[in-house]
Scaffold this motif. Structure first.
Motif, PDB file in Angstrom:
ATOM      1  N   SER A  15     -10.034   8.719   0.022  1.00 17.00           N
ATOM      2  CA  SER A  15      -9.601   9.824  -0.563  1.00 17.00           C
ATOM      3  C   SER A  15      -7.733   9.574  -0.974  1.00 17.00           C
ATOM      4  O   SER A  15      -8.163  10.612   0.190  1.00 17.00           O
ATOM      5  N   GLY A  16      -7.648  10.167  -1.892  1.00 20.08           N
ATOM      6  CA  GLY A  16      -6.722  11.088  -1.787  1.00 20.08           C
ATOM      7  C   GLY A  16      -5.115  10.279  -2.098  1.00 20.08           C
ATOM      8  O   GLY A  16      -4.026  10.116  -1.544  1.00 20.08           O
ATOM      9  N   THR A  17      -5.782   8.413  -1.427  1.00 17.33           N
ATOM     10  CA  THR A  17      -4.908   7.575  -0.691  1.00 17.33           C
ATOM     11  C   THR A  17      -3.309   7.567  -2.056  1.00 17.33           C
ATOM     12  O   THR A  17      -2.213   7.644  -0.921  1.00 17.33           O
ATOM     13  N   ARG A  18      -3.596   7.286  -3.189  1.00 18.41           N
ATOM     14  CA  ARG A  18      -2.693   7.118  -4.348  1.00 18.41           C
ATOM     15  C   ARG A  18      -1.311   8.326  -3.894  1.00 18.41           C
ATOM     16  O   ARG A  18      -0.088   8.466  -4.175  1.00 18.41           O
ATOM     17  N   GLU A  19      -2.406   9.572  -3.917  1.00 20.64           N
ATOM     18  CA  GLU A  19      -1.544  10.724  -3.763  1.00 20.64           C
ATOM     19  C   GLU A  19      -0.454  10.996  -2.636  1.00 20.64           C
ATOM     20  O   GLU A  19       0.770  11.218  -3.131  1.00 20.64           O
ATOM     21  N   ALA A  20      -1.432  10.430  -1.783  1.00 24.83           N
ATOM     22  CA  ALA A  20      -0.031   9.894  -0.436  1.00 24.83           C
ATOM     23  C   ALA A  20       0.842   9.144  -0.235  1.00 24.83           C
ATOM     24  O   ALA A  20       2.066   9.504   0.454  1.00 24.83           O
ATOM     25  N   ILE A  21       0.322   8.159  -1.027  1.00 20.21           N
ATOM     26  CA  ILE A  21       1.594   7.309  -1.208  1.00 20.21           C
ATOM     27  C   ILE A  21       2.859   7.330  -2.104  1.00 20.21           C
ATOM     28  O   ILE A  21       3.814   7.368  -1.765  1.00 20.21           O
ATOM     29  N   LEU A  22       2.638   8.403  -3.135  1.00 16.84           N
ATOM     30  CA  LEU A  22       3.368   9.068  -4.266  1.00 16.84           C
ATOM     31  C   LEU A  22       3.843  10.209  -4.040  1.00 16.84           C
ATOM     32  O   LEU A  22       5.032   9.994  -3.671  1.00 16.84           O
ATOM     33  N   ASP A  23       4.005  11.285  -2.934  1.00 21.30           N
ATOM     34  CA  ASP A  23       4.490  12.144  -1.998  1.00 21.30           C
ATOM     35  C   ASP A  23       4.777  11.583  -0.630  1.00 21.30           C
ATOM     36  O   ASP A  23       6.525  11.362  -0.849  1.00 21.30           O
ATOM     37  N   ALA A  24       4.542  10.423  -0.058  1.00 21.53           N
ATOM     38  CA  ALA A  24       5.413   9.950   0.047  1.00 21.53           C
ATOM     39  C   ALA A  24       6.594   8.988  -0.165  1.00 21.53           C
ATOM     40  O   ALA A  24       7.617   8.923   0.458  1.00 21.53           O
ATOM     41  N   ALA A  25       6.258   8.024  -1.483  1.00 25.30           N
ATOM     42  CA  ALA A  25       7.621   7.876  -1.836  1.00 25.30           C
ATOM     43  C   ALA A  25       8.672   8.717  -2.756  1.00 25.30           C
ATOM     44  O   ALA A  25       9.795   8.220  -2.211  1.00 25.30           O
ATOM     45  N   ARG A  26       8.417   9.505  -2.633  1.00 24.01           N
ATOM     46  CA  ARG A  26       8.919  11.088  -3.202  1.00 24.01           C
ATOM     47  C   ARG A  26      10.110  11.234  -2.118  1.00 24.01           C
ATOM     48  O   ARG A  26      11.262  11.059  -2.495  1.00 24.01           O
ATOM     49  N   GLU A  27       9.493  11.425  -1.665  1.00 23.96           N
ATOM     50  CA  GLU A  27      10.456  11.936   0.120  1.00 23.96           C
ATOM     51  C   GLU A  27      11.549  10.656   0.483  1.00 23.96           C
ATOM     52  O   GLU A  27      12.366  11.344   1.016  1.00 23.96           O
ATOM     53  N   ARG A  28      10.416   9.553   0.827  1.00 27.23           N
ATOM     54  CA  ARG A  28      11.934   8.578   1.152  1.00 27.23           C
ATOM     55  C   ARG A  28      12.399   7.961   0.372  1.00 27.23           C
ATOM     56  O   ARG A  28      14.323   8.092   0.055  1.00 27.23           O
ATOM     57  N   PHE A  29      12.539   7.828  -0.933  1.00 27.81           N
ATOM     58  CA  PHE A  29      13.337   7.441  -2.516  1.00 27.81           C
ATOM     59  C   PHE A  29      13.890   9.129  -2.520  1.00 27.81           C
ATOM     60  O   PHE A  29      15.227   8.239  -2.334  1.00 27.81           O
ATOM     61  N   ALA A  30      14.324   9.962  -2.417  1.00 30.52           N
ATOM     62  CA  ALA A  30      15.201  11.184  -1.660  1.00 30.52           C
ATOM     63  C   ALA A  30      15.767  11.256  -0.907  1.00 30.52           C
ATOM     64  O   ALA A  30      16.625  11.891  -0.905  1.00 30.52           O
ATOM     65  N   GLU A  31      14.951  11.486   0.850  1.00 28.58           N
ATOM     66  CA  GLU A  31      16.353  10.539   1.605  1.00 28.58           C
ATOM     67  C   GLU A  31      17.076   9.420   1.792  1.00 28.58           C
ATOM     68  O   GLU A  31      18.502   9.657   2.043  1.00 28.58           O
ATOM     69  N   ALA A  32      16.084   8.551   1.434  1.00 30.15           N
ATOM     70  CA  ALA A  32      17.195   7.014   1.565  1.00 30.15           C
ATOM     71  C   ALA A  32      17.701   6.424  -0.333  1.00 30.15           C
ATOM     72  O   ALA A  32      18.356   5.514   0.634  1.00 30.15           O
ATOM     73  N   GLY A  33      16.927   7.151  -0.980  1.00 29.40           N
ATOM     74  CA  GLY A  33      17.562   6.076  -2.034  1.00 29.40           C
ATOM     75  C   GLY A  33      16.995   4.649  -1.841  1.00 29.40           C
ATOM     76  O   GLY A  33      15.896   4.497  -1.512  1.00 29.40           O
ATOM     77  N   PHE A  34      16.911   4.239  -3.308  1.00 31.44           N
ATOM     78  CA  PHE A  34      15.533   3.207  -4.305  1.00 31.44           C
ATOM     79  C   PHE A  34      16.183   2.169  -3.103  1.00 31.44           C
ATOM     80  O   PHE A  34      14.764   1.669  -2.565  1.00 31.44           O
ATOM     81  N   ASP A  35      17.477   1.934  -3.201  1.00 30.55           N
ATOM     82  CA  ASP A  35      17.663   0.396  -2.558  1.00 30.55           C
ATOM     83  C   ASP A  35      17.137   0.417  -1.055  1.00 30.55           C
ATOM     84  O   ASP A  35      16.268  -0.572  -0.553  1.00 30.55           O
ATOM     85  N   ARG A  36      17.252   1.456  -0.631  1.00 32.29           N
ATOM     86  CA  ARG A  36      16.753   1.866   1.335  1.00 32.29           C
ATOM     87  C   ARG A  36      15.942   1.569   0.969  1.00 32.29           C
ATOM     88  O   ARG A  36      14.758   2.076   2.741  1.00 32.29           O
TER      89      ARG A  36
END
Length: 199
Positions: A15-36
């Motif tokens: 439960s909550g896996t999808r939301e956890a992935i989205l939260d992690a994705a937002r953080e990683r994309f903000a930190e590293a950018g889409f390409d990295r």
């Protein structure tokens, strides 16, 4: 009754896996950018198997679209722009973008972009604009070499002004101007930024 094993790579998520992935994705994309930002690094941050990320979201671009809560896949516009001859990029971009704004998904699309610009991490907005929306255009208009970034961002500034004028302020006659007329009026300005002399 036989019970088959789940298909490879499709483990049942907690439960909550999808939301956890989205939260992690937002953080990683903000930190590293889409390409990295890699799918593996996003999965690690969300404490899930990378296969689950693909199961829920498909490609990395689809994950990015979901993370930004965009109601439409950017490829709808990008494929039209990619197919346009260089000398017709300005009008093609205006026609493709405004057609989306005026479509049934236009209202949520404009709301998503407004939220992206005002509420989300600015790094996410920059990454989306530079690494997805403008990436291919930037490469095509990089003449003389080194001007691609400047050209594509100048063109984006014109589109941002058009969005505000047509969809947020509803200034006439731009607010109700037919798409083809608007493309012919604004397209040459964008074309100049992309292929003309910008000093």
């Amino acid at each position: 009754m036989s019970v088959g094993n789940p298909r490879s790579g499709r483990r049942p998520g907690r439960s909550g896996t999808r939301e956890a992935i989205l939260d992690a994705a937002r953080e990683r994309f903000a930190e590293a950018g889409f390409d990295r930002a890699s799918i593996r690094s996003i999965a690690t941050a969300a404490s899930v198997d990378p296969a689950l990320v693909h199961h829920y979201f498909g490609t990395k671009q689809e994950l990015f679209t979901a993370a930004l809560e965009l109601p439409i896949d950017p490829e709808v516009v990008l494929t039209q722009v990619a197919a346009a001859p260089l000398e017709e990029l300005g009008e093609t971009i205006v026609r493709a973008v405004v057609t989306v704004w005026d479509s049934p998904v236009g209202t949520p699309a404009v709301a998503a972009f407004r939220s992206l610009l005002t509420n989300a991490d600015p790094a996410l907005a920059r990454s989306f604009l530079l690494e997805i929306v403008l990436k291919d255009v930037r490469a095509r208009v990089d003449s003389p070499p080194g001007t691609g970034d400047k050209r594509s961002v100048l063109a984006a500034s014109q589109l941002a002004g058009l969005l505000v004028t047509r969809k947020l302020l509803h200034l006439e006659p731009i607010a109700s101007m037919p798409v083809d007329e608007l493309a012919k009026a604004v397209g040459p300005n964008i074309q100049h930024y992309l292929t003309g002399d910008i000093g």
